[in-house]
Design a protein around this motif. Structure first.
Motif, PDB file in Angstrom:
ATOM      1  N   LYS A   1      20.939  11.609  -7.164  1.00 28.62           N
ATOM      2  CA  LYS A   1      21.365  12.357  -5.986  1.00 28.62           C
ATOM      3  C   LYS A   1      22.639  13.144  -6.283  1.00 28.62           C
ATOM      4  O   LYS A   1      22.830  14.249  -5.770  1.00 28.62           O
ATOM      5  CB  LYS A   1      21.593  11.393  -4.817  1.00 28.62           C
ATOM      6  CG  LYS A   1      21.828  12.120  -3.524  1.00 28.62           C
ATOM      7  CD  LYS A   1      22.106  11.210  -2.372  1.00 28.62           C
ATOM      8  CE  LYS A   1      22.579  12.045  -1.191  1.00 28.62           C
ATOM      9  NZ  LYS A   1      23.082  11.200  -0.105  1.00 28.62           N
TER      10      LYS A   1
ATOM     11  N   PHE B   1      14.929  13.754  -1.006  1.00 27.48           N
ATOM     12  CA  PHE B   1      14.622  12.316  -0.951  1.00 27.48           C
ATOM     13  C   PHE B   1      14.525  11.705  -2.344  1.00 27.48           C
ATOM     14  O   PHE B   1      14.136  12.366  -3.304  1.00 27.48           O
ATOM     15  CB  PHE B   1      13.286  12.110  -0.230  1.00 27.48           C
ATOM     16  CG  PHE B   1      12.188  13.012  -0.750  1.00 27.48           C
ATOM     17  CD1 PHE B   1      11.438  12.628  -1.845  1.00 27.48           C
ATOM     18  CD2 PHE B   1      11.932  14.250  -0.176  1.00 27.48           C
ATOM     19  CE1 PHE B   1      10.436  13.459  -2.349  1.00 27.48           C
ATOM     20  CE2 PHE B   1      10.944  15.092  -0.680  1.00 27.48           C
ATOM     21  CZ  PHE B   1      10.199  14.697  -1.751  1.00 27.48           C
ATOM     22  N   PRO B   2      14.897  10.431  -2.441  1.00 31.14           N
ATOM     23  CA  PRO B   2      14.598   9.682  -3.660  1.00 31.14           C
ATOM     24  C   PRO B   2      13.095   9.439  -3.701  1.00 31.14           C
ATOM     25  O   PRO B   2      12.495   9.083  -2.679  1.00 31.14           O
ATOM     26  CB  PRO B   2      15.372   8.371  -3.492  1.00 31.14           C
ATOM     27  CG  PRO B   2      15.632   8.241  -2.040  1.00 31.14           C
ATOM     28  CD  PRO B   2      15.545   9.596  -1.411  1.00 31.14           C
ATOM     29  N   THR B   3      12.469   9.670  -4.837  1.00 29.56           N
ATOM     30  CA  THR B   3      11.013   9.538  -4.897  1.00 29.56           C
ATOM     31  C   THR B   3      10.589   8.113  -5.238  1.00 29.56           C
ATOM     32  O   THR B   3      11.244   7.429  -6.015  1.00 29.56           O
ATOM     33  CB  THR B   3      10.394  10.466  -5.957  1.00 29.56           C
ATOM     34  OG1 THR B   3      11.073  10.277  -7.177  1.00 29.56           O
ATOM     35  CG2 THR B   3      10.473  11.895  -5.526  1.00 29.56           C
ATOM     36  N   VAL B   4       9.490   7.722  -4.644  1.00 33.04           N
ATOM     37  CA  VAL B   4       8.833   6.465  -4.984  1.00 33.04           C
ATOM     38  C   VAL B   4       7.558   6.847  -5.722  1.00 33.04           C
ATOM     39  O   VAL B   4       6.691   7.524  -5.171  1.00 33.04           O
ATOM     40  CB  VAL B   4       8.483   5.665  -3.716  1.00 33.04           C
ATOM     41  CG1 VAL B   4       7.808   4.349  -4.095  1.00 33.04           C
ATOM     42  CG2 VAL B   4       9.724   5.422  -2.866  1.00 33.04           C
ATOM     43  N   LEU B   5       7.498   6.452  -6.990  1.00 34.11           N
ATOM     44  CA  LEU B   5       6.327   6.792  -7.796  1.00 34.11           C
ATOM     45  C   LEU B   5       5.307   5.678  -7.627  1.00 34.11           C
ATOM     46  O   LEU B   5       5.376   4.646  -8.286  1.00 34.11           O
ATOM     47  CB  LEU B   5       6.724   6.975  -9.264  1.00 34.11           C
ATOM     48  CG  LEU B   5       5.675   7.564 -10.183  1.00 34.11           C
ATOM     49  CD1 LEU B   5       5.159   8.905  -9.662  1.00 34.11           C
ATOM     50  CD2 LEU B   5       6.245   7.749 -11.584  1.00 34.11           C
TER      51      LEU B   5
ATOM     52  N   LYS C   1      14.452  14.282  -5.330  1.00 33.48           N
ATOM     53  CA  LYS C   1      13.748  15.564  -5.264  1.00 33.48           C
ATOM     54  C   LYS C   1      14.166  16.419  -4.072  1.00 33.48           C
ATOM     55  O   LYS C   1      14.565  15.905  -3.024  1.00 33.48           O
ATOM     56  CB  LYS C   1      12.233  15.330  -5.238  1.00 33.48           C
ATOM     57  CG  LYS C   1      11.744  14.744  -6.568  1.00 33.48           C
ATOM     58  CD  LYS C   1      10.340  15.119  -6.932  1.00 33.48           C
ATOM     59  CE  LYS C   1      10.040  14.667  -8.345  1.00 33.48           C
ATOM     60  NZ  LYS C   1       8.632  14.780  -8.709  1.00 33.48           N
TER      61      LYS C   1
ATOM     62  N   GLU D   1      13.318   9.633  -9.445  1.00 36.87           N
ATOM     63  CA  GLU D   1      14.107  10.856  -9.373  1.00 36.87           C
ATOM     64  C   GLU D   1      14.525  11.147  -7.933  1.00 36.87           C
ATOM     65  O   GLU D   1      14.004  10.547  -6.992  1.00 36.87           O
ATOM     66  CB  GLU D   1      13.252  12.016  -9.875  1.00 36.87           C
ATOM     67  CG  GLU D   1      12.783  11.874 -11.311  1.00 36.87           C
ATOM     68  CD  GLU D   1      11.761  12.946 -11.636  1.00 36.87           C
ATOM     69  OE1 GLU D   1      10.978  13.333 -10.762  1.00 36.87           O
ATOM     70  OE2 GLU D   1      11.759  13.393 -12.789  1.00 36.87           O
TER      71      GLU D   1
END
Lengths: 116, 116
Positions: free
Chosen positions: B65, B96-100, B5, B3
């Motif tokens: 985004k 920011f783009p999330t890194v899971l 965020k 996602e």
């Protein structure tokens, strides 16, 4: 009740290899069972003024505050924290029970019709 | 991809009725479709030094985004932002783009065995 979350917003020192630190944090999250989920992100685009120089955010979720306390006291976390404190230029930590004000809803294509 | 965020860490001015602001933010998240989820929390317990005086964090998730950009430009968001900027003593925003890095795993009782 929602989850208990641990948020870290950080700016690293210039000479730090951030990838190594993040790898360490990923290992920590993987190895300690009470960490329910861990996500992070790097803000590369916002105005410096808005992010106040901070670049990274790290967010860990726990089922309960007790799970978070267990994590804090874990020897691996204690060790990692000592390292982490040497690589950051500045940091903000917030710990809080989350209020999920807009839960993720199913898409309209797949949603069940509401019973009348 | 994960996602995108939008994280806001805030300290409100003393005289502000924070509940009213949060209500406005909840309405905003509910009314604008591109907001996938919204959660927030108040840190009441951490050391003041660790949280640098900040008390609240707000986290919105978007599928992309572009969905976030749509949210930013929405008239209701523009209006809310103008109000929000008058009630905060200080604020940090990160997008920011999330890194899971550790996804939520199913419990061991219900997990499917891994195919050999």
């Amino acid at each position: 009740m929602g989850e208990f979350k641990h948020l870290v917003v950080a700016k690293f020192k210039d000479e730090v290899v951030v990838e190594d630190i993040i790898k360490g944090m990923q290992d920590l999250a993987s190895e300690i069972d009470t960490v329910k989920s861990f996500e992070w992100g790097q803000d590369l685009e916002s105005h410096e003024m808005l992010r106040q120089g901070f670049t990274h955010s790290f967010l860990m979720a726990f089922n309960t505050k007790e799970d978070y306390t267990t994590f804090l006291a874990h020897p691996k976390h204690v060790e990692f924290s000592a390292t982490f404190s040497t690589v950051i230029e500045k940091v903000i930590l917030l710990d809080f029970p989350t209020v999920l004000a807009k839960p993720i809803k199913p898409s309209s294509e797949t949603a069940e019709p509401t019973a009348a």
